[in-house]
Every structure is written in structure tokens, then in C-alpha cells.
Design a protein around this motif. Structure first.
Motif, PDB file in Angstrom:
ATOM      1  N   ASP A   6       0.834  -1.202   0.000  1.00  0.00           N
ATOM      2  CA  ASP A   6       0.000   0.000   0.000  1.00  0.00           C
ATOM      3  C   ASP A   6       0.867   1.250   0.000  1.00  0.00           C
ATOM      4  O   ASP A   6       0.553   2.249  -0.650  1.00  0.00           O
ATOM      5  CB  ASP A   6      -0.907   0.020   1.241  1.00  0.00           C
ATOM      6  N   ARG A   7       1.995   1.180   0.726  1.00  0.00           N
ATOM      7  CA  ARG A   7       2.876   2.337   0.767  1.00  0.00           C
ATOM      8  C   ARG A   7       3.467   2.602  -0.604  1.00  0.00           C
ATOM      9  O   ARG A   7       3.564   3.749  -1.038  1.00  0.00           O
ATOM     10  CB  ARG A   7       3.991   2.079   1.785  1.00  0.00           C
ATOM     11  N   THR A   8       3.812   1.525  -1.250  1.00  0.00           N
ATOM     12  CA  THR A   8       4.387   1.671  -2.591  1.00  0.00           C
ATOM     13  C   THR A   8       3.371   2.276  -3.544  1.00  0.00           C
ATOM     14  O   THR A   8       3.681   3.157  -4.377  1.00  0.00           O
ATOM     15  CB  THR A   8       4.839   0.308  -3.121  1.00  0.00           C
ATOM     16  N   SER A   9       2.111   1.840  -3.401  1.00  0.00           N
ATOM     17  CA  SER A   9       1.050   2.375  -4.277  1.00  0.00           C
ATOM     18  C   SER A   9       0.844   3.846  -4.035  1.00  0.00           C
ATOM     19  O   SER A   9       0.676   4.659  -4.974  1.00  0.00           O
ATOM     20  CB  SER A   9      -0.269   1.620  -4.034  1.00  0.00           C
ATOM     21  N   PHE A  10       0.871   4.199  -2.724  1.00  0.00           N
ATOM     22  CA  PHE A  10       0.692   5.616  -2.405  1.00  0.00           C
ATOM     23  C   PHE A  10       1.827   6.458  -2.962  1.00  0.00           C
ATOM     24  O   PHE A  10       1.618   7.574  -3.457  1.00  0.00           O
ATOM     25  CB  PHE A  10       0.607   5.802  -0.886  1.00  0.00           C
ATOM     26  N   GLN A  11       3.035   5.913  -2.873  1.00  0.00           N
ATOM     27  CA  GLN A  11       4.188   6.649  -3.398  1.00  0.00           C
ATOM     28  C   GLN A  11       4.060   6.857  -4.914  1.00  0.00           C
ATOM     29  O   GLN A  11       4.395   7.925  -5.457  1.00  0.00           O
ATOM     30  CB  GLN A  11       5.484   5.911  -3.072  1.00  0.00           C
ATOM     31  N   GLN A  12       3.573   5.775  -5.565  1.00  0.00           N
ATOM     32  CA  GLN A  12       3.385   5.876  -7.011  1.00  0.00           C
ATOM     33  C   GLN A  12       2.319   6.906  -7.366  1.00  0.00           C
ATOM     34  O   GLN A  12       2.471   7.713  -8.291  1.00  0.00           O
ATOM     35  CB  GLN A  12       2.983   4.496  -7.570  1.00  0.00           C
ATOM     36  N   ILE A  13       1.214   6.847  -6.561  1.00  0.00           N
ATOM     37  CA  ILE A  13       0.135   7.810  -6.796  1.00  0.00           C
ATOM     38  C   ILE A  13       0.625   9.223  -6.574  1.00  0.00           C
ATOM     39  O   ILE A  13       0.325  10.165  -7.330  1.00  0.00           O
ATOM     40  CB  ILE A  13      -1.060   7.500  -5.892  1.00  0.00           C
ATOM     41  N   ALA A  14       1.408   9.392  -5.496  1.00  0.00           N
ATOM     42  CA  ALA A  14       1.943  10.734  -5.184  1.00  0.00           C
ATOM     43  C   ALA A  14       2.839  11.229  -6.310  1.00  0.00           C
ATOM     44  O   ALA A  14       2.826  12.410  -6.684  1.00  0.00           O
ATOM     45  CB  ALA A  14       2.701  10.698  -3.856  1.00  0.00           C
ATOM     46  N   ALA A  15       3.648  10.260  -6.824  1.00  0.00           N
ATOM     47  CA  ALA A  15       4.552  10.650  -7.916  1.00  0.00           C
ATOM     48  C   ALA A  15       3.752  11.053  -9.151  1.00  0.00           C
ATOM     49  O   ALA A  15       4.091  12.034  -9.846  1.00  0.00           O
ATOM     50  CB  ALA A  15       5.496   9.485  -8.235  1.00  0.00           C
ATOM     51  N   ASP A  16       2.689  10.240  -9.407  1.00  0.00           N
ATOM     52  CA  ASP A  16       1.856  10.578 -10.581  1.00  0.00           C
ATOM     53  C   ASP A  16       1.194  11.932 -10.407  1.00  0.00           C
ATOM     54  O   ASP A  16       1.111  12.753 -11.348  1.00  0.00           O
ATOM     55  CB  ASP A  16       0.783   9.507 -10.779  1.00  0.00           C
ATOM     56  N   LEU A  17       0.707  12.152  -9.157  1.00  0.00           N
ATOM     57  CA  LEU A  17       0.070  13.445  -8.900  1.00  0.00           C
ATOM     58  C   LEU A  17       1.057  14.589  -9.075  1.00  0.00           C
ATOM     59  O   LEU A  17       0.724  15.659  -9.601  1.00  0.00           O
ATOM     60  CB  LEU A  17      -0.520  13.463  -7.484  1.00  0.00           C
ATOM     61  N   LYS A  18       2.265  14.339  -8.613  1.00  0.00           N
ATOM     62  CA  LYS A  18       3.284  15.375  -8.731  1.00  0.00           C
ATOM     63  C   LYS A  18       3.563  15.680 -10.199  1.00  0.00           C
ATOM     64  O   LYS A  18       3.688  16.856 -10.607  1.00  0.00           O
ATOM     65  CB  LYS A  18       4.554  14.921  -8.021  1.00  0.00           C
ATOM     66  N   ASP A  19       3.658  14.592 -10.991  1.00  0.00           N
ATOM     67  CA  ASP A  19       3.909  14.793 -12.423  1.00  0.00           C
ATOM     68  C   ASP A  19       2.761  15.567 -13.073  1.00  0.00           C
ATOM     69  O   ASP A  19       2.982  16.468 -13.908  1.00  0.00           O
ATOM     70  CB  ASP A  19       4.093  13.435 -13.116  1.00  0.00           C
ATOM     71  N   ARG A  20       1.552  15.191 -12.685  1.00  0.00           N
ATOM     72  CA  ARG A  20       0.383  15.880 -13.252  1.00  0.00           C
ATOM     73  C   ARG A  20       0.361  17.356 -12.840  1.00  0.00           C
ATOM     74  O   ARG A  20       0.047  18.232 -13.653  1.00  0.00           O
ATOM     75  CB  ARG A  20      -0.906  15.203 -12.816  1.00  0.00           C
TER      76      ARG A  20
END
Length: 399
Positions: A6-20
Motif C-alpha cells: 500500500d505504501r508503494t502504491s501511495f508513493q506511485q500515486i503521489a509521484a503521478d500526482l506530482k507529475d500531473r
């Protein structure tokens, strides 16, 4: 650790959000830059339009013509400085108003029909109008109205220009009056007045090097009434015709042709003219103008004066002949009388330009006469006896 995925998913989501967020931020920045550039361009365009408008107003405010712009309802949208001056109104009174609200009918009735015609026809209209305004008095101007149409042909605006020609009209009227006065003076002159100009001889054609043809001719620009009526014509009948078109070759034509060939600016000469079959004598004075390509000539009738002079010269010559004959007789001896009479007959015949002269002596009672002396030129001496026979046959008392 069960929570690691779950932490990894959140990190990925955060990264995607950051990119967006970064992409959106970059897009917003780009849009902002474009908007700023557009705003800057519009401001620059507005500044340029404002500058052009200032230049346009400066230009039209410094032309001597009235310059206005109407909307499609004929309401003033623009009036230049000259238009404001001529109207006698303020710019605030003019803008948004129509002509009928500003000026009296005595003024608008001259040009409003032309303006209304532009509205109706969508075509350029031009007309000369004379206006009577209490502000500027009487003036004459050329009004021109130009319709400004959109892409569908609908009337958007009307451009109006009024060019004041009052001074020009006054100058024309003054010139016309001066011409009329000059014409009246020239027509009152008891002599001939004519204007002539030099022009290329149309008979030359392509033979410009022909020595047999004159390179130029003289033609009438105008004549006064006295000259025209002498030939039973109107003054306009002479205009454009070559000199001599009525009377043929004449001393006047020769005089004017020679005068125009020479460098002298003026000349005068006494000439003889045949007018309607009668011989007249005129004193002609000519003066060049228009860079020596035209001339005016004035002819004064000196026929009576010349006839009187000729009569006086004839009388003087006759008296001198008589005095010469008398002097000869005074000095004659008695045996030279016959020779003296023959000499007197010769002088009288030569003076009167006859070929034969005679002296008959009447008898004491006047019933008969006899030939005592006769003189004839050499070629007519043989005619003396035949003439005497004719005389004796018709006049028996002549023996």
C-alpha cells in the motif's frame, strides 16, 4: 510487512500526482505566457491604433477641406477641425447629431439630398453647392460623399468631404467680367482686332523635309466684332481657321507671316485689303505674346486719309506740271511756240498716262475747229491720222 504494497502504491500515486501537477503547472504557465503575450500584443495594437488615430486626426485637422464621418443613420461620428470651424458649433454639439438638428433648412437643403442619395444608392455622389450660412456667409463648395460598406454590402458609415472653391469661383467670375469688359472695349474699337497663333502646317504630313511647304501656318484665335461683321460673319466663325481663308493671299497674311518669322516683338505697316470687292487701306500694328508663338494685331482704316494724301499728291504734281509748262512758255521764242506746244502736250499726256493728246483751235464764230497740234507715244504715232478721220466723220465742223 503487510502494509508495504500500500505504501508503494501511495508513493506511485503521489509521484503521478506530482507529475500531473507539474504538467498542469507548465500548461498554466504556458497559457499564462500566451495570455500575457496576447495582452501585450493587444496593448501594442491599441497603442498603434491610438497613434494612427492621432496621426489621422492630425492629418485631417490640417487639411483645408471639411472632413466628416457619419454612421448609417447620418449621425456625426467624426468632424475635423475645419468642419468644426465652418459649422460654428462645438465638437460636442456635432457628435451624435444629424444635420437637420444643427443647421437651418436654408443651409441643409443644398447638400442633404445628395447625402440622402448616398444612403439610398450606396454609390459615391459629388455635386457643387452654394451655401448661405450666418456663420460663414455665402460660400461655394464641392461636396463628395463616399459610402463605406461591410462585406455584405450593408451601409456602415459615410465619408463626407467638402472642398471650398469660393475664392476660385470669385476669381472665375472676376476673370469672366474682365474678359467681358475687354471684349466690350475691343468691339467698340473702330478697327480690326485679331489674335493669331503659329501651328504646324497639316499639309506637311510625312514630308517634313519638303522645301516646297511652309513648316508653320497662322490661324485665328479670335477676332473682334468689327472685323467679323466686315465679312458678314460672327467672331466665332474665324476661330481655328487659317489666315486668308476668306480673302485668299493678301498683304495682311504676308505681313503677319513675315512678322512671326522675325525676332522683333512688334511691327507696323500700311497695307491694302480687298473686302467684299472693295479696296481699303489699313495701318496694321502687331505685338507678339505667349513666348512669341502668338500675336495680336490691330488694324485702323486709313482709306480716307490715304485717298486724301493721294489726291493731294496728285494735285501737287499736276500744279508742278502746269508750272513747268508755264515756265517753258515764258522762256520760248516766237519761232519755238509750236515745239513748246508739242512739249506741253507730251508732259500732259505723260502725267495723265494717256497715249495721245491733241489741240484743236476754234474759228472766230465758233462754228468750226481745226487740229493744230498732236502728240503720241512712238507706238501710237501711226494712230493719229486714223483717229482724225473718225473725228472728222462724226464731227464735220472739225477741220
Amino acid at each position: 510487512d503487510p502494509s508495504q504494497p500500500d505504501r508503494t502504491s501511495f508513493q506511485q500515486i503521489a509521484a503521478d500526482l506530482k507529475d500531473r501537477v507539474c504538467e498542469q503547472t507548465a500548461a498554466l504557465q504556458e497559457s499564462h505566457d500566451i495570455l500575457v503575450e496576447e495582452i501585450r500584443g493587444r496593448v501594442q495594437t491599441q497603442l498603434q491604433l491610438s497613434k494612427l488615430e492621432q496621426q489621422f486626426r492630425l492629418a485631417v485637422d490640417n487639411i483645408p477641406d471639411l472632413f466628416v464621418i457619419y454612421d448609417s443613420q447620418r449621425r456625426y461620428q467624426f468632424v475635423n477641425a475645419e468642419g468644426v470651424r465652418r459649422s460654428g458649433k462645438s465638437i460636442h454639439d456635432l457628435l451624435g447629431a444629424i444635420d437637420e438638428e444643427l443647421f437651418g433648412t436654408e443651409v441643409t437643403q443644398q447638400y442633404l439630398p445628395l447625402l440622402q442619395k448616398v444612403v439610398e444608392t450606396r454609390a459615391v455622389q459629388t455635386q457643387e453647392c452654394t451655401l448661405n450660412s450666418p456663420e460663414i456667409g455665402t460660400c461655394t463648395a464641392i461636396f463628395t460623399y463616399v459610402p463605406l460598406l461591410d462585406e455584405h454590402g450593408n451601409l456602415q458609415k459615410i465619408l463626407g468631404i467638402s472642398h471650398d472653391i469660393t475664392q476660385h469661383k470669385r476669381s472665375e467670375e472676376a476673370l469672366t467680367a474682365a474678359k467681358d469688359q475687354l471684349r466690350a472695349v475691343l468691339d467698340a474699337v473702330p478697327g480690326f482686332v485679331s489674335w493669331v497663333e503659329t501651328c504646324t502646317n497639316p499639309a506637311l504630313g510625312d514630308h517634313l523635309n519638303s522645301p516646297d511647304l511652309a513648316r508653320s501656318i497662322l490661324r485665328y484665335l479670335g477676332v473682334n466684332h468689327h472685323l467679323a461683321t466686315s465679312f458678314n460673319l460672327s467672331p466665332t466663325a474665324f476661330v481655328g481657321h487659317e489666315l486668308g481663308f476668306l480673302e485668299g493671299p493678301s498683304q495682311y497674311t504676308e505681313f503677319m507671316l513675315e512678322f512671326m518669322k522675325k525676332e522683333a516683338p512688334s511691327a507696323a505697316q500700311a497695307i491694302d485689303l480687298q473686302i467684299n470687292g472693295l479696296r481699303y487701306s489699313y495701318l496694321i500694328a502687331a505685338q507678339k505674346y505667349r513666348n512669341n508663338t502668338a500675336a495680336v494685331s490691330v488694324g485702323i482704316d486709313i482709306t480716307e486719309r490715304k485717298t486724301a494724301e493721294e489726291s493731294l499728291h496728285y494735285q501737287l504734281a499736276f500744279e508742278q506740271t502746269i508750272m513747268s509748262i508755264s515756265t517753258d512758255f515764258i522762256n520760248l521764242k516766237s519761232d519755238e511756240i509750236d515745239r513748246g506746244i508739242d512739249l506741253a502736250l507730251q508732259k500732259i499726256a505723260q502725267f495723265t498716262e494717256v497715249d495721245l493728246s491733241y489741240v484743236f483751235l476754234f474759228n472766230e464764230n465758233g462754228t468750226g475747229m481745226s487740229l493744230t497740234h498732236a502728240w503720241a507715244t512712238l507706238e501710237h504715232k501711226s494712230q493719229i491720222l486714223p483717229l482724225l478721220k473718225v473725228l472728222f466723220a462724226n464731227c464735220p465742223e472739225a477741220r
